[in-house]
Write an enzyme that holds these catalytic residues in place. Structure first.
Site, PDB file in Angstrom:
ATOM      1  N   PRO A   1     -14.627   3.445  -7.384  1.00 49.47           N
ATOM      2  CA  PRO A   1     -13.220   3.841  -7.434  1.00 49.47           C
ATOM      3  C   PRO A   1     -12.309   2.844  -8.139  1.00 49.47           C
ATOM      4  CG  PRO A   1     -13.890   3.265  -5.196  1.00 49.47           C
ATOM      5  CD  PRO A   1     -15.135   3.342  -6.019  1.00 49.47           C
ATOM      6  N   ASN A   2     -11.387   3.410  -8.874  1.00 52.83           N
ATOM      7  CA  ASN A   2     -10.310   2.700  -9.569  1.00 52.83           C
ATOM      8  C   ASN A   2     -10.766   1.960 -10.823  1.00 52.83           C
ATOM      9  OD1 ASN A   2      -8.149   3.428  -7.753  1.00 52.83           O
ATOM     10  ND2 ASN A   2      -9.172   2.136  -6.258  1.00 52.83           N
TER      11      ASN A   2
ATOM     12  N   ALA B   1     -14.432  -0.832  -4.327  1.00 52.54           N
ATOM     13  CA  ALA B   1     -14.143  -1.109  -2.917  1.00 52.54           C
ATOM     14  C   ALA B   1     -15.192  -0.515  -1.972  1.00 52.54           C
ATOM     15  CB  ALA B   1     -12.755  -0.586  -2.564  1.00 52.54           C
TER      16      ALA B   1
ATOM     17  N   ARG C   1      -4.292  -2.006 -15.779  1.00 53.53           N
ATOM     18  CA  ARG C   1      -3.526  -2.666 -14.717  1.00 53.53           C
ATOM     19  C   ARG C   1      -4.236  -3.961 -14.350  1.00 53.53           C
ATOM     20  NH1 ARG C   1      -0.360   0.582 -11.344  1.00 53.53           N
ATOM     21  NH2 ARG C   1       0.243  -1.431 -10.473  1.00 53.53           N
TER      22      ARG C   1
ATOM     23  N   TYR D   1      -8.890  -8.379 -13.730  1.00 55.09           N
ATOM     24  CA  TYR D   1     -10.016  -7.616 -14.273  1.00 55.09           C
ATOM     25  C   TYR D   1     -10.120  -7.666 -15.801  1.00 55.09           C
ATOM     26  CZ  TYR D   1     -10.077  -5.827  -9.501  1.00 55.09           C
ATOM     27  OH  TYR D   1     -10.140  -5.728  -8.139  1.00 55.09           O
TER      28      TYR D   1
ATOM     29  N   ARG E   1     -11.677 -14.266  -3.240  1.00 49.33           N
ATOM     30  CA  ARG E   1     -10.574 -13.357  -2.926  1.00 49.33           C
ATOM     31  C   ARG E   1     -10.473 -13.143  -1.406  1.00 49.33           C
ATOM     32  NH1 ARG E   1     -10.858  -8.352  -6.869  1.00 49.33           N
ATOM     33  NH2 ARG E   1      -8.719  -8.135  -6.090  1.00 49.33           N
TER      34      ARG E   1
ATOM     35  N   GLU F   1     -26.101  -5.535  -8.520  1.00 49.37           N
ATOM     36  CA  GLU F   1     -24.702  -5.325  -8.110  1.00 49.37           C
ATOM     37  C   GLU F   1     -23.824  -6.213  -8.980  1.00 49.37           C
ATOM     38  OE1 GLU F   1     -24.261  -6.269  -3.958  1.00 49.37           O
ATOM     39  OE2 GLU F   1     -22.060  -6.273  -4.056  1.00 49.37           O
TER      40      GLU F   1
ATOM     41  N   ASN G   1     -21.390  -1.286  -9.994  1.00 48.66           N
ATOM     42  CA  ASN G   1     -20.177  -1.907  -9.481  1.00 48.66           C
ATOM     43  C   ASN G   1     -19.542  -0.865  -8.563  1.00 48.66           C
ATOM     44  OD1 ASN G   1     -17.734  -2.969  -8.840  1.00 48.66           O
ATOM     45  ND2 ASN G   1     -17.180  -3.579 -10.936  1.00 48.66           N
TER      46      ASN G   1
ATOM     47  N   HIS H   1     -19.815  -7.410  -9.920  1.00 48.79           N
ATOM     48  CA  HIS H   1     -18.363  -7.438  -9.677  1.00 48.79           C
ATOM     49  C   HIS H   1     -17.704  -8.223 -10.795  1.00 48.79           C
ATOM     50  CE1 HIS H   1     -18.879  -5.596  -5.854  1.00 48.79           C
ATOM     51  NE2 HIS H   1     -19.862  -6.442  -5.608  1.00 48.79           N
TER      52      HIS H   1
END
Ligand code: CA2
Length: 155
Positions: free
Chosen positions: A11-12, A78, A19, A24, A108, A99, A75, A101
């Site tokens: 998601p996103n 969330a 953004r 990112y 974070r 995986e 990836n 990120h």
């Protein structure tokens, strides 16, 4: 050509480059896809590159990889930190799972420090920006080469 490497995005991540560039980066997901395709083609690998904001859709692609995928680079966004269902789907896939990120999740908020997906992943890359995807594909390519050499040696 072996079966495809599935590169799955949660998601996103469709907002990549649009953004929060301080976290990112400036590349869009389309840029990342293009670079992944180039890297994979260099190794003679086919790619299926997907993004969804829906957990069930990601699970369906993981199931598809059971029949048509040699490896999964994921990836999960969330869903990394919440989804037992994605972990269960990955546990039903036999090939290597990496995986990725983009950000260093360990630098974070503490809720990003736990990953359900890491309980299945053969390797985890975090904080290498979008280059992490390419590093994961590189690893997949070398594992496939080693497996092919081993298969040649016994035949
Ligand atoms: O660092 C990563 O790649 C993450 O998987 C990204 C997820 C986050 O929830 C994970 O903890 C770490 C968020 C993806 C959101 O992507 C955006 C990109 C640009 C603008 C807004 C969101």
């Amino acid at each position: 050509m072996t079966s495809a490497v599935f590169v799955l995005n949660g998601p996103n991540l469709n907002l990549l480059g649009k953004r929060q560039p301080h976290i990112y980066g400036h590349e869009t997901l389309a840029d990342v896809e293009e670079r992944c395709r180039g890297q994979a083609a260099h190794h003679g690998l086919d790619i299926r590159f997907h993004q969804s904001n829906m957990e069930g859709q990601i699970i369906d692609w993981i199931h598809e990889a059971r029949d048509h995928g040699s490896a999964i680079v994921i990836n999960p966004g969330a869903f990394t930190h919440t989804s037992v269902a994605i972990l269960d789907a990955l546990n039903a896939f036999d090939g290597p799972v990496f995986e990725v990120h983009i950000s260093n999740v360990h630098k974070r908020e503490s809720f990003r420090h736990h990953s359900y997906v890491s309980l299945r992943a053969d390797g985890v890359i975090a904080g290498f920006g979008t280059q992490g995807y390419l590093l994961a594909i590189e690893r997949v390519a070398s594992l496939i080469k080693v497996a092919a050499a081993e298969a040649d040696a016994v035949s």
